[in-house]
Design a protein around this motif. Structure first.
Motif, PDB file in Angstrom:
ATOM      1  N   ALA A 239     -19.119  -6.284  -5.576  1.00  0.00           N
ATOM      2  CA  ALA A 239     -19.210  -7.655  -5.044  1.00  0.00           C
ATOM      3  C   ALA A 239     -20.330  -7.737  -3.995  1.00  0.00           C
ATOM      4  N   ARG A 240     -20.399  -6.742  -3.135  1.00  0.00           N
ATOM      5  CA  ARG A 240     -21.451  -6.728  -2.107  1.00  0.00           C
ATOM      6  C   ARG A 240     -22.838  -6.662  -2.748  1.00  0.00           C
ATOM      7  N   HIS A 241     -22.963  -5.822  -3.762  1.00  0.00           N
ATOM      8  CA  HIS A 241     -24.238  -5.680  -4.467  1.00  0.00           C
ATOM      9  C   HIS A 241     -24.672  -7.031  -5.054  1.00  0.00           C
ATOM     10  N   GLU A 242     -23.745  -7.745  -5.682  1.00  0.00           N
ATOM     11  CA  GLU A 242     -24.050  -9.057  -6.272  1.00  0.00           C
ATOM     12  C   GLU A 242     -24.548 -10.032  -5.194  1.00  0.00           C
ATOM     13  N   MET A 243     -23.921  -9.984  -4.017  1.00  0.00           N
ATOM     14  CA  MET A 243     -24.319 -10.901  -2.934  1.00  0.00           C
ATOM     15  C   MET A 243     -25.646 -10.497  -2.297  1.00  0.00           C
TER      16      MET A 243
END
Ligand SMILES: [Zn+2]
Length: 330
Positions: A239-243
């Motif tokens: 999720a962090r990578h996507e953001m």
């Protein structure tokens, strides 16, 4: 009869008076696609396309009866740093379709309505539709009579409701995947259904030149992730990578800070968590919009803002907004 009652109530301004008692708030509207002929791309986008004619009527309504406001201004208002007018409305678009630039923006510009456009960054980089659109195409256009999901359950595909049921099941599976694993899933569905998504469908996505033009016209471009997963169903690193990466790519291409994020809501519920909200704040977003229904009010958390979905007619939109501002969501 029901319509007549609605029109009378809206016309009497009773709801507007009720709304004023509740203090200032903003309605953040969510659009996806606007086309001259919504039927033309239905196989990809299903029911998220609004006709150009209705869109123009709706934006005229906003300009005439409400107070179109930028998302930046609403963010400052929520944090107690600025005022907003009564009956403030914010226009937003999810996914990043070319028609946002070609059809919606000219109407918005003509009527002086600022908007925010959320791009699905890997779909821009790779010139392809977000995965729900590609899966929808596979299920709607296949000649196969059945499809087997990951658990081994066989789904018949002999009529429209059966195809839709199988498509929704595939969405529940695919929304939990990102990046290469997600691509592999879409490819396996396409193979099993013997139905490859035409490469030229990627032209339905905006490119960076068009996004830069929107920014020059005074609009905001924000992130809608890299690969459009359900952020509540992927692990926190993913999720962090996507953001982070979607923000970085957009900033690199647009040359200015990207401060706004929209949660994809492709399937399953919820579509955000306390963890994703905390991560979005730490990563440097100023706002994040969800698809939970409601208005934005002073003191809200700007990283989990509610929105109001678009409506099929101008009358339905007016009714939704009047009810929302009066404190009754419809
Ligand atoms: Zn989306």
């Amino acid at each position: 009869m029901k319509d007549l009652i609605k029109r009378t109530i809206v016309g009497s301004r009773l709801l507007q008076a009720a709304g004023r008692l509740r203090g200032p708030s903003a309605a953040i509207l969510m659009y996806h696609s606007v086309m001259e002929d919504p039927g033309s791309q239905e196989a990809y986008l299903g029911e998220i396309i609004l006709s150009q004619k209705v869109f123009r009527q709706q934006i005229e309504l906003l300009a005439r009866r409400f107070r179109p406001t930028s998302l930046d201004q609403v963010e400052r208002f929520i944090n107690g740093k600025a005022e907003i007018p009564d009956r403030a409305v914010v226009v937003t678009f999810d996914d990043g379709y070319t028609d946002n630039y070609e059809i919606a923006a000219p109407v918005l510009n003509e009527l002086g309505v600022p908007a925010t456009f959320y791009a699905t960054v890997e779909c821009v980089d790779r010139r392809m539709l977000p995965w729900p659109a590609r899966l929808r195409f596979c299920f709607r256009k296949t000649k196969q009579k059945r499809w087997t999901d990951s658990s081994g359950k066989v789904w018949p595909l002999s009529n429209k409701p059966e195809r839709e049921g199988a498509f929704l099941r595939a969405c529940d599976e695919c929304c939990q995947l990102t990046g290469a694993v997600q691509e592999k899933y879409v490819a396996s569905v396409a193979n099993e259904l013997d139905n490859q998504v035409p490469v030229d469908s990627g032209a339905l996505m905006m490119n960076y030149d068009q996004m830069r033009a929107l920014v020059r016209q005074g609009h905001i471009v924000g992130s809608h992730t890299l690969t459009h997963p359900n952020m509540a169903y992927v692990n926190s690193d993913v999720a962090r990578h996507e953001m982070i990466e979607s923000k970085r790519r957009l900033e690199q291409e647009l040359g200015n800070p990207v401060l706004h994020f929209a949660y994809p809501c492709p399937a399953l519920s919820p579509h955000w968590t306390e963890g994703t909200v905390a991560a979005s704040r730490e990563i440097g977003y100023a706002t994040a919009v969800t698809t939970n229904g409601g208005l934005a009010r002073q003191g809200d958390d700007t990283l989990r803002l509610k929105r109001i979905g678009s409506r099929e007619t101008v009358e339905a939109l007016q009714w939704s907004l009047e009810c929302a501002f009066a404190g009754h969501l419809r």
